[in-house]
Design an enzyme around this catalytic site. Structure first.
Site: not given
Ligand code: C6P
Length: 423
Positions: A214, A240, A378
């Site tokens: 990730d 991002k 998160c």
């Protein structure tokens, strides 16, 4: 009130460093929020977009807009060239062997869901997926859903409480023959930990375990070379790294992508359709059903060009310097708990005041024009392991300055005074 917190305080004088000069490329940064100059420190949530990206998208819609892969007319050919050109640019950005290994998705989240569905079709009851305790929900819930569908088990490589690193020594115990895939984050969005990706991939590969990285928090900040890292899959989000929202990338090793079934059906992902059966298109199109985010890909292309003109290694160094400056100054405040490693951290700092809720910190900071993020980021399971429900987080990018870090600290001091907490 502290003079520097007065909304009438003028902006700092003319830029003095090359980094400050870059700020002129970001029109959004030049504004006041609640009367104060904006200090945008929520870059881990989403980055701001340089003029080059805004103009590329504008140009695309003004002169090239059409659907891709389908038309024979001039505009469709131009749109297809722009879209496939962006794919080739991503392949160079990641040093993938070929553009066919690059699948466009809606973001990191969708890229991971794609792998959990399509690669996950081979997972059987009793198999195991190895994750780490610092995973974002996007790299956790898709695997929980896969486990529920198949009867597979989830395992977690622990995070050490002290420095926010992974307990890599435990890999030997955890990487048993049941483990089929090891998915982990490159940079933790809550701790700021930078994981040793190449080492983790090598350990997994040695045992025939597929790896997924990730890279949501690393792609725009670090040089990434998928061949050198030795990963099988890698995911990141355009928004991002200076690009537009609604677009992401899945890198997948060719052999794996070719062996995977499609995960969504529709136009463009097929070679031939009959009433009762179809044949699939070649990779990467097999995984891109429907009209894609063409303008997004054009914007991402411009963002990658922009970042590489600056140099991702230089960006990482700058982010790290800002995070170290923030960490050092915040460590001096009473009643503060700082998460993650003391040194070698990525460009973000998460903190918790024993007596002021993170949401209050962020709400009051906003009144001073400072944009932070507060919450569980998160990362609920990680937060609970650390005995917390939420933290406030400042996350930096190349257009942030040392002066903005100092202002953050100044505003936090003011917030603590506001809540009558001893400094
Ligand atoms: N983290 C943050 O403020 P999407 O939403 O698909 O672009 O990215 C998801 C994602 C996946 N992995 C990591 C490590 C992430 O940090 C994120 C997004 C944001 O930290 C929003 S929660």
């Amino acid at each position: 009130m502290n003079a520097a917190l007065d909304p009438t305080t003028p902006r700092p004088a003319a830029p003095t460093t090359a980094w400050e000069l870059l700020r002129a490329d970001f029109p959004i940064l030049d504004q006041r929020v609640h009367g104060h100059p904006l200090v945008y420190l929520d870059n881990a949530a989403t980055s701001q977009k340089p003029r080059a990206v805004l103009e590329a998208i504008d140009r695309y819609y003004r002169s090239e807009n059409a659907n891709v892969h389908r038309g024979i007319h001039e505009l469709s050919n131009r749109a297809t060239a722009a879209y496939e050109g962006a794919r080739a640019r991503v392949a160079r950005f990641l040093n993938a062997r070929s553009a066919e290994e690059i699948v466009f998705t809606r973001g990191t989240t969708e890229a991971i869901n794609l792998v959990a569905h399509a690669w996950g079709a081979r997972v059987r009851s009793g198999d195991a997926i190895l994750l780490t305790e610092m995973e974002h929900h996007s790299n956790l819930v898709p695997w929980q859903l896969l486990a529920q569908r198949t009867g597979a088990n989830l395992r977690y490589l622990p995070v050490t409480g002290d420095d926010g690193g992974l307990e890599v020594d435990r890999l030997g115990q955890l990487l048993t023959p049941e483990v089929k895939l090891f998915a982990f984050t490159h940079i933790s969005n809550t701790l700021g930990t930078v994981n040793p990706v190449a080492e983790l991939c090598a350990r997994a590969r040695g045992l025939g375990v597929v790896t997924l990285v990730d890279a949501a928090q690393s792609a725009g900040h670090l040089e990434l070379d998928v061949q050198q890292l030795g990963c099988d899959f890698l995911a990141f989000s355009s928004h991002k790294i200076g690009g537009p929202t609604g677009l992401g990338v899945l890198y997948g090793r060719r052999e794996l992508l070719e062996a995977m079934p499609p995960w969504q059906g529709g136009g463009d992902m097929i070679a031939n359709v009959e009433f009762y059966a179809s044949r699939w298109n070649v990779i990467p199109h097999k995984f891109e059903a429907g009209t894609p985010h063409i303008a997004g890909a054009v914007g991402l292309h411009a963002a990658m060009d922009y970042l590489d003109r600056i140099g991702r290694q230089r960006i990482f160094q700058h982010d790290q310097e800002l995070a170290a400056r923030a960490y050092e100054q915040l460590a001096g405040l009473a009643g503060i708990r700082l998460l993650g490693p003391k040194t070698g951290r990525a460009g973000l700092v998460s903190f918790h005041f024993s007596d002021v809720h993170a949401h209050d910190v962020v709400t009051v900071a906003d009144q001073f024009g400072v944009a932070l993020r507060g919450g569980h980021h998160c990362n609920q399971p990680l937060m609970r392991k650390l005995g917390l429900e939420s933290t406030a987080r400042a996350s930096f990018y190349f257009y942030n300055t040392a002066g903005e870090v100092d202002r953050l600290v100044e505003v936090l001091r003011e917030i603590r005074r506001f809540f009558h907490v001893p400094l």
